[in-house]
Design a protein around this motif. Structure first.
Motif, PDB file in Angstrom:
ATOM      1  N   GLY A  51       2.200  -0.823   4.916  1.00  0.00           N
ATOM      2  CA  GLY A  51       1.230  -0.314   3.450  1.00  0.00           C
ATOM      3  C   GLY A  51      -0.189  -0.092   3.885  1.00  0.00           C
ATOM      4  O   GLY A  51      -0.851   0.065   2.703  1.00  0.00           O
ATOM      5  N   GLU A  52      -0.640  -0.033   5.168  1.00  0.00           N
ATOM      6  CA  GLU A  52      -1.982   0.482   5.213  1.00  0.00           C
ATOM      7  C   GLU A  52      -2.336   1.633   6.431  1.00  0.00           C
ATOM      8  O   GLU A  52      -1.443   1.614   7.572  1.00  0.00           O
ATOM      9  N   ASP A  53      -3.303   2.467   5.452  1.00  0.00           N
ATOM     10  CA  ASP A  53      -3.174   3.514   5.993  1.00  0.00           C
ATOM     11  C   ASP A  53      -4.268   2.861   7.759  1.00  0.00           C
ATOM     12  O   ASP A  53      -5.532   3.526   7.466  1.00  0.00           O
ATOM     13  N   VAL A  54      -4.394   3.056   8.396  1.00  0.00           N
ATOM     14  CA  VAL A  54      -5.104   2.024   9.556  1.00  0.00           C
ATOM     15  C   VAL A  54      -6.424   2.943   9.964  1.00  0.00           C
ATOM     16  O   VAL A  54      -7.615   3.120  10.123  1.00  0.00           O
ATOM     17  N   THR A  55      -5.855   3.979   9.594  1.00  0.00           N
ATOM     18  CA  THR A  55      -6.627   5.504  10.895  1.00  0.00           C
ATOM     19  C   THR A  55      -8.033   5.872  10.013  1.00  0.00           C
ATOM     20  O   THR A  55      -9.284   5.983  10.564  1.00  0.00           O
ATOM     21  N   ASN A  56      -7.458   5.765   8.452  1.00  0.00           N
ATOM     22  CA  ASN A  56      -8.814   5.876   7.708  1.00  0.00           C
ATOM     23  C   ASN A  56      -9.599   4.455   6.697  1.00  0.00           C
ATOM     24  O   ASN A  56     -10.723   4.734   6.729  1.00  0.00           O
TER      25      ASN A  56
ATOM     26  N   SER B 177      -1.457  -5.456   7.650  1.00  0.00           N
ATOM     27  CA  SER B 177      -1.218  -5.126   6.291  1.00  0.00           C
ATOM     28  C   SER B 177      -2.615  -4.920   6.082  1.00  0.00           C
ATOM     29  O   SER B 177      -4.110  -4.569   6.330  1.00  0.00           O
ATOM     30  N   GLY B 178      -2.658  -5.252   4.075  1.00  0.00           N
ATOM     31  CA  GLY B 178      -4.452  -4.983   4.042  1.00  0.00           C
ATOM     32  C   GLY B 178      -4.420  -4.944   2.694  1.00  0.00           C
ATOM     33  O   GLY B 178      -3.312  -4.685   1.603  1.00  0.00           O
ATOM     34  N   THR B 179      -5.270  -4.296   2.611  1.00  0.00           N
ATOM     35  CA  THR B 179      -6.121  -4.351   1.006  1.00  0.00           C
ATOM     36  C   THR B 179      -5.404  -2.446  -0.108  1.00  0.00           C
ATOM     37  O   THR B 179      -5.495  -2.441  -0.542  1.00  0.00           O
ATOM     38  N   GLY B 180      -5.248  -2.211   1.113  1.00  0.00           N
ATOM     39  CA  GLY B 180      -5.178  -0.226   1.149  1.00  0.00           C
ATOM     40  C   GLY B 180      -3.885  -0.099   0.191  1.00  0.00           C
ATOM     41  O   GLY B 180      -4.702   0.846  -1.022  1.00  0.00           O
ATOM     42  N   CYS B 181      -3.136  -0.299  -0.126  1.00  0.00           N
ATOM     43  CA  CYS B 181      -2.440   0.081  -1.728  1.00  0.00           C
ATOM     44  C   CYS B 181      -2.709  -0.671  -2.980  1.00  0.00           C
ATOM     45  O   CYS B 181      -1.997  -0.506  -2.839  1.00  0.00           O
ATOM     46  N   GLY B 182      -3.035  -1.685  -2.662  1.00  0.00           N
ATOM     47  CA  GLY B 182      -3.130  -2.367  -3.861  1.00  0.00           C
ATOM     48  C   GLY B 182      -3.130  -3.566  -4.679  1.00  0.00           C
ATOM     49  O   GLY B 182      -2.369  -3.907  -5.543  1.00  0.00           O
TER      50      GLY B 182
ATOM     51  N   GLU C 180      -9.132   2.141 -11.031  1.00  0.00           N
ATOM     52  CA  GLU C 180      -8.253   0.962 -10.014  1.00  0.00           C
ATOM     53  C   GLU C 180      -7.092   1.428  -9.772  1.00  0.00           C
ATOM     54  O   GLU C 180      -6.305   1.758 -10.757  1.00  0.00           O
ATOM     55  N   LEU C 181      -6.923   1.856  -8.652  1.00  0.00           N
ATOM     56  CA  LEU C 181      -5.468   2.120  -8.698  1.00  0.00           C
ATOM     57  C   LEU C 181      -4.855   1.390  -7.736  1.00  0.00           C
ATOM     58  O   LEU C 181      -5.439   0.534  -7.176  1.00  0.00           O
ATOM     59  N   PRO C 182      -3.330   1.373  -7.642  1.00  0.00           N
ATOM     60  CA  PRO C 182      -2.323   1.900  -7.845  1.00  0.00           C
ATOM     61  C   PRO C 182      -2.007   2.423  -9.918  1.00  0.00           C
ATOM     62  O   PRO C 182      -2.403   0.802 -10.827  1.00  0.00           O
ATOM     63  N   ALA C 183      -2.117   2.768 -10.020  1.00  0.00           N
ATOM     64  CA  ALA C 183      -2.193   3.305 -11.828  1.00  0.00           C
ATOM     65  C   ALA C 183      -1.292   3.534 -12.425  1.00  0.00           C
ATOM     66  O   ALA C 183      -0.411   4.800 -11.340  1.00  0.00           O
ATOM     67  N   TRP C 184      -0.528   4.421 -13.584  1.00  0.00           N
ATOM     68  CA  TRP C 184       0.016   5.319 -14.051  1.00  0.00           C
ATOM     69  C   TRP C 184      -0.856   6.284 -14.506  1.00  0.00           C
ATOM     70  O   TRP C 184      -1.157   6.076 -15.213  1.00  0.00           O
TER      71      TRP C 184
END
Lengths: 158, 905
Positions: B380-385, B501-506, B892-896
């Protein structure tokens, strides 16, 4: 874009390797055989075909002196300037060629017929001085032979 | 323990690690051998022939033969000579040969004074130029806003391509042509695409690649005032050396820390510093009622009235401010009125991360350990960015398997080209599961794209495969089950598996599933490590200090119990939706902002107080590993600028609130913090106190060659001013003091006699490429609980189901643009993309929108208009919005989101 003929040759070459990029030298040779040289556009096409970046492919292309990244004449004359040919006075035939064609090594005639390039060895020391025109090797070259070769080239248009 | 061997250097015995190459061994012993192509992180290729030594068969051999020390292993009884006359002449001739084409432009070259080529030339004794012919020249290329190109200076050591392509995985840069006209650059002019391109500046032994931002305000290394610092542009806490002259921050260089960043930095960290010099800086106190800056005394008076004893004051801290700043604020307002200032979502995620790292059996891995993992699962984490240098570490982790093969083939692991040749395409396992395609997938074994809930389900399924006490995932499709089985098998076979992992995808579920995987491995007696990417430089430190989020602060205000809010180095508009922030400001009578740059929040404040940016103050940051690291003040800023904690201390004193703090220096507040917060109990353990002296001397921030000391203030007074005093550290703002090596955490620059370039670092390590002498700095705040009884997380989310006419929007990170401070620096802003919405082409078709066109989308009853970008590998029903970019901050994401399919134009 590649012609059907090029595509067929490229596909055949690919079948020999596990990884596409392994075929890059052959791919460059195929394109050069068909077009005389490898243009910037060809680099982009081949790179895409082999899933390489143009930077990766051009690194290979520019490494080899005989992959032409600039347009060459219809006939490429390679004249050996290595030791054996030097001992056998290759300068004479080089001078004569320059005189007849009106160009210096590294140049192409104005009519786009001939490109003259020096090479360090043609592997024909026993027949020095040697030159190679297109894919044909000539040994023990002298002025008369050069006249014949240039005449033949004139007649044999690509 | 490595096997040791006795080798003889110029007939004296030395003990070295058996099998190391001789160059490595000799440099580690402190000998000077010149070299170019060898680099401790990239090892040997034997290309430059500079590091020649003479090797002898035995003690009777007087003839010997010349060998390249970088390509020759040290074995028991090896006899070499560095000083042999013939080999010295050889080394000198190599330099002379390299120099035939090197221009005579040192005086105008940015590398001059810190040039490895200069150092090596002097070292070999080549001092007279006999070459009198034409030198070859090149055309240079535009390589983007970060790196300057000057090919004429090249000595063909190939380090640049070896770093850029082999180490960092870049594919848009290479070596062209051959023999005397080899060219290092791009196929076509244009910005370098790799996130680590800035390292070319330090990798290049001469001035081919130099720092373009530095060029605009250039200063010689010997004229820079420097101090050890820590990068503030992501949660990894890479160690840096910022340099200053005349009050301007000039550049950032890497500061080696064997446990953290090693030799490298990312481009955001290296080039993001210019916000410190930006127009947006707050340099004097400001008050709403006055259009002019206000004197300090007047502001203090005003503030003391606002914060009188009995006033209802809340404090909002910040994850980009130091622990000390946050702690001072917390002390001023009281624990119950202190809010951490992160979004509600981040607060939940960070709390979870701390719980997992502090209570569970899995260890939080350092960056260096991440690079040594033998199987990695990124969840769940895009570590490169989001944590770029972690991506660089993971790229090395996939390389290690080759080394195992090579042990079988008897190729030493430092023989770089042979190792790569033997390994070919074989890699160690790396699984990447993220919502969208990430760059790390280039080197992954397998990648999987799904909505956050499905990512968590994959994680839970892997954990269940490893240990059936971890909850099972119901209704898992067969394909996913197979994937989970495969990942579990690989992880359980690894010796040092790592879960990232990480906080990236919330998503808390994603974090929980990652924890379950690591814990399940630990319970199988594997030393599984966890590495969580966190959003900001002090996210973890702040979360250890308090819990309340920005939303909790808003709630307190809505409940009507607040007169004054003090906001510390924080832009609330990035933390919550604009309307909520506005209504917060409407309700609070007085807003005090302490910050270094003008933000949306600062412009709403009644009083703004100028805080020190990272290079202008001292403090402590806690990185994602839980490592507390001190950063030191580099230079003395404009008069009114001070560290936030000093402002807060003075405000406290002026207001006469109880619990007046007598903090004179950083050590006092750190001590107070360590006494009052349990998590920080050990924090001061590895700190060097401000009173520390070496032979009675300070450690000077300025090199001993610092020029113009007596002249630089002559326009004001010809009397040389007394250097400012530093109450916080043993460093001084002066060129006088102890000139030897200070303790590892206090190294202000890498320099050693004869070694002016960054490569002087060799002299500061206990072994070349190993830890700094005395141990790498930083204090880990938590260690795993070995016999942890913490139970598995058991809330497995249901499978993601796409909604009709709606999209689940998740954040996509951009190394340039998604981070607040660096985005204020011009070269980073130039490299940032514009806002967009990323859609799967099939989904776009469904909504009747197409690439490049604007689409209107409503999220939480608010409408946004954004151009569409196709991302073919997105899972269907999921869209992405870039994090932190203008117009999208605070969302605040994720959101619909509901797409309004009447596309414009």
């Amino acid at each position: 874009m590649f012609t059907e003929k090029e595509k067929k040759e490229l596909e055949k070459e690919l079948s020999h390797y596990d990884y596409k990029r392994a075929a890059c030298i052959e791919a460059l040779k195929i394109v050069q055989r068909n077009r005389g040289w490898v243009s910037d556009d060809s680099i982009l096409d081949i790179a895409e075909f082999l899933e390489m970046t143009p930077d990766e492919l051009d690194g290979v292309a520019t490494f080899y002196n005989l992959i032409f990244r600039r347009q060459v004449g219809s006939h490429v004359i390679l004249i050996c300037d290595s030791i054996s040919c030097w001992v056998m006075r290759y300068e004479d035939i080089l001078g004569y060629l320059q005189e007849r064609l009106g160009i210096r090594p590294g140049e192409t005639t104005a009519d786009g017929k001939f490109t003259l390039l020096p090479v360090p060895c043609l592997g024909a020391c026993d027949g020095a001085p040697a030159i190679m025109v297109d894919e044909t090797l000539y040994i023990n070259v002298n002025r008369a032979l050069l006249d014949d070769i240039l005449c033949a080239c004139d007649r044999r248009q690509p | 323990m490595a096997k040791m061997a006795t080798i003889y250097i110029d007939n004296k015995p030395y003990t070295v690690k058996e099998g190391d190459n001789l160059l490595h061994a000799c440099l580690s012993l402190g000998f000077d051998i010149p070299y170019f192509c060898w680099h401790p992180a990239m090892h040997s290729v034997g290309a430059c022939r500079q590091c020649a030594v003479k090797q002898f068969k035995d003690e009777n051999d007087t003839l010997g033969r010349i060998v390249m020390s970088c390509m020759t292993p040290a074995v028991e009884g090896t006899r070499i000579s560095i000083d042999d006359e013939e080999v010295r002449a050889f080394r000198k001739s190599i330099i002379e040969f390299l120099m035939t084409n090197h221009p005579h432009d040192c005086p105008v070259c940015d590398e001059g004074g810190e040039c490895h080529l200069q150092d090596m030339t002097v070292m070999t004794g080549h001092s007279y130029r006999r070459f009198r012919f034409k030198k070859r020249t090149y055309r240079n290329q535009y390589l983007g806003p970060f790196v300057n190109h000057e090919m004429n200076r090249c000595i063909q050591c190939y380090r640049c391509v070896r770093f850029y392509r082999d180490y960092a995985g870049g594919r848009d840069f290479g070596a062209f042509a051959s023999h005397h006209h080899v060219y290092f650059g791009r196929h076509k002019e244009g910005a370098l695409e790799n996130e680590f391109s800035g390292n070319l500046v330090e990798i290049c032994p001469t001035g081919v690649f130099t720092d373009k931002t530095f060029k605009r305000h250039y200063t010689r290394k010997w004229d820079l005032q420097t101090a050890p610092s820590v990068c503030v542009h992501c949660g990894l806490g890479c160690n840096t050396i910022p340099g200053e002259r005349y009050g301007l921050l000039r550049r950032i260089q890497n500061r080696y820390n064997g446990a953290v960043n090693g030799y490298f930095l990312c481009d955001r960290g290296r080039f993001g510093y210019e916000f410190v010099n930006a127009e947006r800086r707050i340099r004097q106190p400001l008050m709403k009622r006055s259009s002019l800056p206000v004197p300090r005394e007047e502001v203090m008076q005003h503030l003391s009235r606002l914060i009188y004893f009995g006033a209802r004051v809340i404090g909002i801290g910040s994850p980009r401010a130091s622990l000390e700043g946050n702690f001072a604020l917390r002390s001023l307002v009281g624990e119950d009125h202190f809010y951490t200032g992160v979004s509600a979502m981040d607060a939940r995620l960070l709390e979870k991360i701390i719980m997992v790292l502090a209570k569970g059996p899995a260890r939080s891995s350092s960056l260096a350990e991440a690079g040594a993992a033998d199987a990695v699962f990124v969840l769940g984490e895009d570590v490169t960015n989001s944590a770029p240098l972690l991506a660089l570490s993971l790229r090395q982790s996939v390389r290690l398997k080759p080394m195992e093969i090579d042990k079988r083939l008897h190729i030493p692991e430092w023989d770089d080209s042979a190792v790569r040749n033997a390994a070919q395409q074989e890699k160690r396992p790396l699984f990447v599961a993220t919502p969208y395609r990430t760059k790390l997938e280039e080197v992954s074994t397998q990648a999987y794209h799904a909505a956050p809930d499905d990512l968590a389900r994959l994680g839970f399924a892997v954990a269940h495969e490893l240990d059936n006490r971890s909850p099972a995932v119901k209704g898992l499709p067969k394909k996913l089950h197979t994937l989970a089985e495969g990942i579990a098998r690989v992880l359980s076979q690894a010796e040092h598996p790592l879960i990232v992992s990480g906080t990236g995808c919330g998503s808390e579920a994603v974090l929980e599933s990652a924890a379950n995987v690591a814990w399940a491995l630990c319970r199988k007696n594997r030393s599984a490590d966890l590495c969580f990417a966190v959003p900001e430089c002090n996210s973890l430190g702040l979360a250890l200090m308090g819990e309340g989020s920005v939303s909790d602060a808003f709630k307190a205000v809505h409940d009507g119990a607040v007169d004054t809010a003090i906001i510390l180095e924080n832009d609330l508009y990035l933390r919550a939706e604009t309307e909520d922030v506005n209504s917060f400001f409407d309700k609070v009578r007085n807003v005090i902002v302490i910050d270094h740059s003008v933000t949306g929040t600062a412009s709403k404040a009644d009083v703004v107080v100028p805080a020190a940016a990272f290079a202008e103050g001292d403090g402590t940051l806690v990185n994602n590993e839980g490592r507390a690291q001190r950063f030191y003040q580099v230079f003395v800023p404009d008069r009114d600028i001070e560290e936030s904690w000093r402002w807060l201390r003075d405000i406290m004193a002026a207001s006469g609130r109880p619990g007046l703090k007598h903090w004179t220096g950083l050590d006092d507040i750190v001590q107070a913090m360590s006494n009052s917060i349990k998590a920080f109990k050990n924090i001061a353990e590895s700190n060097v106190p401000a009173g520390y002296r070496i032979t009675g001397q300070h450690i000077p921030r300025q090199p001993h060659r610092y020029s113009g000391r007596t002249a630089m203030h002559a326009n004001i007074s010809v009397v040389e001013p007394k250097p400012p005093e530093d109450k916080d550290s043993p460093l001084s703002f002066s060129m006088e003091g102890f000139s030897g090596q200070p303790p590892a955490g206090l190294i202000p620059r890498f320099w050693a006699p004869g070694w002016n370039s960054v490569q002087a670092l060799n002299k500061f390590q206990s072994e070349v490429g190993g830890p700094l002498t005395g141990g790498d700095p930083g204090q880990r705040l938590f260690e795993p609980v070995q016999e942890s009884t913490v139970s598995y997380f058991d809330e497995v989310p249901g499978a993601f189901s796409p909604r009709e006419n709606e999209l689940l929007l998740v954040r996509v990170y951009h190394i340039f643009g998604s981070e607040e401070l660096s985005a204020m620096s011009p070269c980073i802003a130039e490299s940032a993309p514009g806002p967009y919405i990323g859609l799967k082409p099939e989904d776009a078709e469904l909504f009747q929108v197409s690439e490049g066109r604007d689409v209107r989308i409503s999220i939480n009853d608010k409408e946004y208009s954004l151009p569409v970008k196709y991302l073919p590998e997105l899972p269907s029903g999921v869209g992405v919005l870039p994090a932190g970019l203008r117009g999208l901050e605070g969302l605040e994401l994720p959101a619909w989101g509901r797409i309004n399919n009447q596309a414009k134009g």
